[in-house]
Design a protein around this motif. Structure first.
Motif, PDB file in Angstrom:
ATOM      1  N   LYS A 144       0.794  -1.121   0.137  1.00 24.81           N
ATOM      2  CA  LYS A 144      -0.164   0.071  -0.087  1.00 24.81           C
ATOM      3  C   LYS A 144       0.787   1.355  -0.046  1.00 24.81           C
ATOM      4  O   LYS A 144       0.538   2.216   0.887  1.00 24.81           O
ATOM      5  N   THR A 145       1.703   1.191  -0.791  1.00 20.10           N
ATOM      6  CA  THR A 145       2.783   2.479  -1.068  1.00 20.10           C
ATOM      7  C   THR A 145       2.489   3.215  -2.268  1.00 20.10           C
ATOM      8  O   THR A 145       2.964   4.629  -2.540  1.00 20.10           O
ATOM      9  N   VAL A 146       2.050   2.620  -3.521  1.00 17.19           N
ATOM     10  CA  VAL A 146       2.027   3.214  -4.872  1.00 17.19           C
ATOM     11  C   VAL A 146       0.467   3.703  -4.909  1.00 17.19           C
ATOM     12  O   VAL A 146      -0.629   2.832  -4.783  1.00 17.19           O
ATOM     13  N   HIS A 147       0.564   4.710  -5.615  1.00 18.42           N
ATOM     14  CA  HIS A 147      -0.650   5.518  -6.104  1.00 18.42           C
ATOM     15  C   HIS A 147      -1.309   5.040  -7.356  1.00 18.42           C
ATOM     16  O   HIS A 147      -2.440   4.857  -7.518  1.00 18.42           O
ATOM     17  N   PHE A 148      -0.363   5.012  -8.351  1.00 22.01           N
ATOM     18  CA  PHE A 148      -0.698   4.770  -9.862  1.00 22.01           C
ATOM     19  C   PHE A 148       0.310   4.194 -10.602  1.00 22.01           C
ATOM     20  O   PHE A 148       1.508   4.297 -10.321  1.00 22.01           O
ATOM     21  N   VAL A 206      -2.397   1.685  -2.924  1.00 26.08           N
ATOM     22  CA  VAL A 206      -3.053   2.312  -1.955  1.00 26.08           C
ATOM     23  C   VAL A 206      -4.553   1.815  -2.096  1.00 26.08           C
ATOM     24  O   VAL A 206      -4.845   1.618  -3.170  1.00 26.08           O
ATOM     25  N   THR A 207      -5.556   2.052  -1.162  1.00 25.87           N
ATOM     26  CA  THR A 207      -6.883   1.907  -1.353  1.00 25.87           C
ATOM     27  C   THR A 207      -7.341   3.023  -2.521  1.00 25.87           C
ATOM     28  O   THR A 207      -6.829   4.148  -2.113  1.00 25.87           O
ATOM     29  N   GLY A 208      -7.876   2.778  -3.741  1.00 23.34           N
ATOM     30  CA  GLY A 208      -8.358   3.716  -4.562  1.00 23.34           C
ATOM     31  C   GLY A 208      -7.240   4.021  -5.597  1.00 23.34           C
ATOM     32  O   GLY A 208      -7.423   4.759  -6.345  1.00 23.34           O
ATOM     33  N   GLY A 209      -6.232   3.205  -5.544  1.00 21.51           N
ATOM     34  CA  GLY A 209      -4.967   3.315  -6.512  1.00 21.51           C
ATOM     35  C   GLY A 209      -5.616   2.952  -7.817  1.00 21.51           C
ATOM     36  O   GLY A 209      -6.709   2.236  -7.936  1.00 21.51           O
ATOM     37  N   ARG A 210      -5.053   3.317  -8.786  1.00 20.81           N
ATOM     38  CA  ARG A 210      -5.261   3.246 -10.245  1.00 20.81           C
ATOM     39  C   ARG A 210      -4.221   2.660 -10.964  1.00 20.81           C
ATOM     40  O   ARG A 210      -2.957   2.739 -10.762  1.00 20.81           O
ATOM     41  N   MET A 211      -4.648   1.826 -12.098  1.00 24.27           N
ATOM     42  CA  MET A 211      -3.577   1.355 -13.184  1.00 24.27           C
ATOM     43  C   MET A 211      -4.216   1.752 -14.531  1.00 24.27           C
ATOM     44  O   MET A 211      -5.474   1.604 -14.700  1.00 24.27           O
ATOM     45  N   VAL A 212      -3.120   2.106 -15.531  1.00 24.86           N
ATOM     46  CA  VAL A 212      -3.739   2.188 -16.811  1.00 24.86           C
ATOM     47  C   VAL A 212      -2.523   1.306 -17.665  1.00 24.86           C
ATOM     48  O   VAL A 212      -1.458   1.481 -17.692  1.00 24.86           O
ATOM     49  N   LEU A 213      -3.190   0.094 -18.313  1.00 24.01           N
ATOM     50  CA  LEU A 213      -2.179  -0.653 -18.638  1.00 24.01           C
ATOM     51  C   LEU A 213      -2.437  -0.901 -20.393  1.00 24.01           C
ATOM     52  O   LEU A 213      -3.585  -0.789 -20.851  1.00 24.01           O
ATOM     53  N   THR A 214      -1.508  -0.754 -20.908  1.00 28.24           N
ATOM     54  CA  THR A 214      -1.497  -0.945 -22.497  1.00 28.24           C
ATOM     55  C   THR A 214      -0.975  -1.973 -23.104  1.00 28.24           C
ATOM     56  O   THR A 214       0.548  -2.251 -22.793  1.00 28.24           O
ATOM     57  N   ILE A 215      -1.501  -3.211 -23.754  1.00 31.17           N
ATOM     58  CA  ILE A 215      -0.778  -4.200 -24.168  1.00 31.17           C
ATOM     59  C   ILE A 215      -1.036  -4.374 -25.471  1.00 31.17           C
ATOM     60  O   ILE A 215      -2.022  -4.522 -26.053  1.00 31.17           O
ATOM     61  N   SER A 277      -9.505  -8.267  -7.687  1.00 28.84           N
ATOM     62  CA  SER A 277      -9.053  -7.001  -7.076  1.00 28.84           C
ATOM     63  C   SER A 277      -9.196  -5.492  -7.673  1.00 28.84           C
ATOM     64  O   SER A 277      -9.190  -4.624  -6.866  1.00 28.84           O
ATOM     65  N   PHE A 278      -9.860  -5.498  -8.634  1.00 28.30           N
ATOM     66  CA  PHE A 278      -9.901  -4.452  -9.584  1.00 28.30           C
ATOM     67  C   PHE A 278     -11.290  -4.236 -10.209  1.00 28.30           C
ATOM     68  O   PHE A 278     -11.712  -5.168 -10.638  1.00 28.30           O
ATOM     69  N   LEU A 360      -7.933   0.588 -14.581  1.00 30.79           N
ATOM     70  CA  LEU A 360      -8.344  -0.257 -13.503  1.00 30.79           C
ATOM     71  C   LEU A 360      -8.240   0.709 -12.109  1.00 30.79           C
ATOM     72  O   LEU A 360      -7.468   1.406 -11.954  1.00 30.79           O
ATOM     73  N   ALA A 361      -9.381   0.626 -11.255  1.00 32.94           N
ATOM     74  CA  ALA A 361      -9.440   0.908  -9.922  1.00 32.94           C
ATOM     75  C   ALA A 361      -9.478  -0.131  -9.120  1.00 32.94           C
ATOM     76  O   ALA A 361     -10.162  -0.932  -9.083  1.00 32.94           O
ATOM     77  N   LYS A 362      -8.497   0.060  -7.950  1.00 34.08           N
ATOM     78  CA  LYS A 362      -8.512  -0.943  -6.826  1.00 34.08           C
ATOM     79  C   LYS A 362      -9.894  -0.872  -6.285  1.00 34.08           C
ATOM     80  O   LYS A 362     -10.396   0.111  -5.776  1.00 34.08           O
ATOM     81  N   ARG A 363     -10.124  -1.961  -6.018  1.00 35.10           N
ATOM     82  CA  ARG A 363     -11.307  -2.263  -5.070  1.00 35.10           C
ATOM     83  C   ARG A 363     -11.198  -1.620  -3.494  1.00 35.10           C
ATOM     84  O   ARG A 363      -9.985  -2.081  -3.083  1.00 35.10           O
ATOM     85  N   ALA A 364     -12.207  -1.331  -2.738  1.00 35.41           N
ATOM     86  CA  ALA A 364     -11.785  -0.951  -1.451  1.00 35.41           C
ATOM     87  C   ALA A 364     -11.783  -2.250  -0.530  1.00 35.41           C
ATOM     88  O   ALA A 364     -12.324  -3.533  -0.866  1.00 35.41           O
TER      89      ALA A 364
END
Length: 364
Positions: A144-148, A206-215, A277-278, A360-364
């Motif tokens: 729980k240290t990364v935001h994005f 972190v809770t509420g953290g986000r990811m954008v992945l391009t594959i 999780s997302f 993606l948004a991390k679930r609470a």
């Protein structure tokens, strides 16, 4: 072949380096910028963190390394000004496998920081950089240290070559002529790797953290469809030509398989929902021509023979894998042949890379 030891783009800044042959990934990052900007804006507005941690996974080296990060920082700074908040501090993690050319990245950091300061107004918070060597198919950061998390054109690479029960004769990746067991092995390996990736990032965000992945992916639900496999099929043709002339042993080619998988949007969504999780905030597939230079480009005349550029781009990507398996002796033989094959096909067919983009948004 231990993927973690040999999978890397050509380093440095020379003519054959990834830094000088990565226009398609650059254009893809710019194409996805509205999605990344929306995701990090939502994150910032919901959390208002005093310090924001951004991780770029599979950063490689060259100008693209800082392209996505720069856009993310500028988006946050613009939003915090609108809201009247003090600038957060920025912690930027740049991740890739240990064999990546981190030295070139580190040499570029001071110049990037200075340029960023010049572009931003007073009140902009400090920006710290750290290199994180390691596979993103394992934990990379504390809980729980990364935001994005951002990743572009990296997750199509697998953690290992799938364990094949049958010889994938004459092929170096999935193809219509591949045994069904080979195709199943590739699908299974991607499912395992992508699920592992998601569970690792869920621990670190972190809770509420986000990811954008391009594959690098495909639109079709057929794993062997042309939109996902064709670029590798044509490289296999060039290698088979060397076999027919006795420059490569046939069994040497038959034992070479690319640790790569092009997923469809449906596969990505299904695996995200299964891992749990997302939440999927946005999912789409876009197209870009193999030859990223277009008729409006100053470079168009030079690269009118599209195979020239695409062969150079693919060499920057695939050369380390080929050298590790076949040795350096074949490189100057295979890529001129590959260029001719590419030029011929590109003059007759519509050839495009498919990018699967998921926010993606991390679930609470």
């Amino acid at each position: 072949m231990e993927v973690i030891e040999v999978l890397h783009m050509n380093g440095g800044n020379g003519d054959k380096s990834y830094a000088n042959n990565s226009l398609v990934p650059q254009k893809v990052i710019l194409m996805t910028r509205p999605i990344t900007e929306a995701a990090i804006s939502d994150l910032y507005c919901s959390l208002i963190p005093k310090s924001i941690c951004i991780a770029d996974l599979g950063c490689s080296s060259g100008p693209n390394t800082f392209l996505a990060v720069s856009g993310l920082i500028k988006t946050v700074d613009k939003k915090r000004k609108i809201l009247g908040h003090k600038s957060p501090e920025y912690q930027i993690y740049l991740n890739d496998l240990p064999s990546n050319d981190f030295n070139t990245i580190f040499k570029s950091v001071p110049r990037f920081q200075e340029k960023l300061k010049m572009q931003m107004e007073s009140g902009f918070g400090p920006c710290f950089f750290a290199g994180v060597p390691g596979s993103f198919y394992q934990r990379l950061f504390p809980t729980k240290t990364v935001h994005f998390v951002h990743s572009s054109y990296s997750l199509q690479w697998l953690s290992q070559v799938p364990e094949l029960k049958e010889i994938n004769k004459g092929n170096i990746y999935m193809a219509s002529s591949s045994p069904s067991s080979v195709i199943r092995a590739y699908v299974k390996q991607f499912e395992k790797d992508f699920s592992t990736f998601l569970s690792c990032r869920a621990e670190e965000l972190v809770t509420g953290g986000r990811m954008v992945l391009t594959i690098l992916g495909r639109k079709s639900e057929d794993p062997c469809s042309k939109d996902g496999c064709y670029i590798w099929e044509l490289l296999a043709l060039a290698l088979n030509g060397l076999v027919s002339e006795g420059l490569i042993e046939e069994k040497k080619l038959d034992s070479f398989n690319i640790p790569h998988y092009n997923p469809s949007p449906a596969e990505v969504r299904n695996l995200v929902e299964m891992e749990g999780s997302f939440m999927v905030d946005h999912l789409e597939a876009t197209e870009i021509h193999w030859n990223a230079y277009d008729s409006d480009s100053l470079e168009f005349d030079k690269f009118k023979d599209g195979g020239y550029y695409v062969a150079k781009c693919m060499r920057a990507v695939a050369e380390p894998l080929l050298v590790s398996h076949f040795g350096e002796g074949i490189i100057e033989e295979v890529f001129p042949r590959y260029r001719k094959i590419l030029s011929d096909r590109m003059s007759k067919e519509k050839t495009q890379f498919i990018s699967v983009i998921v926010s993606l948004a991390k679930r609470a």
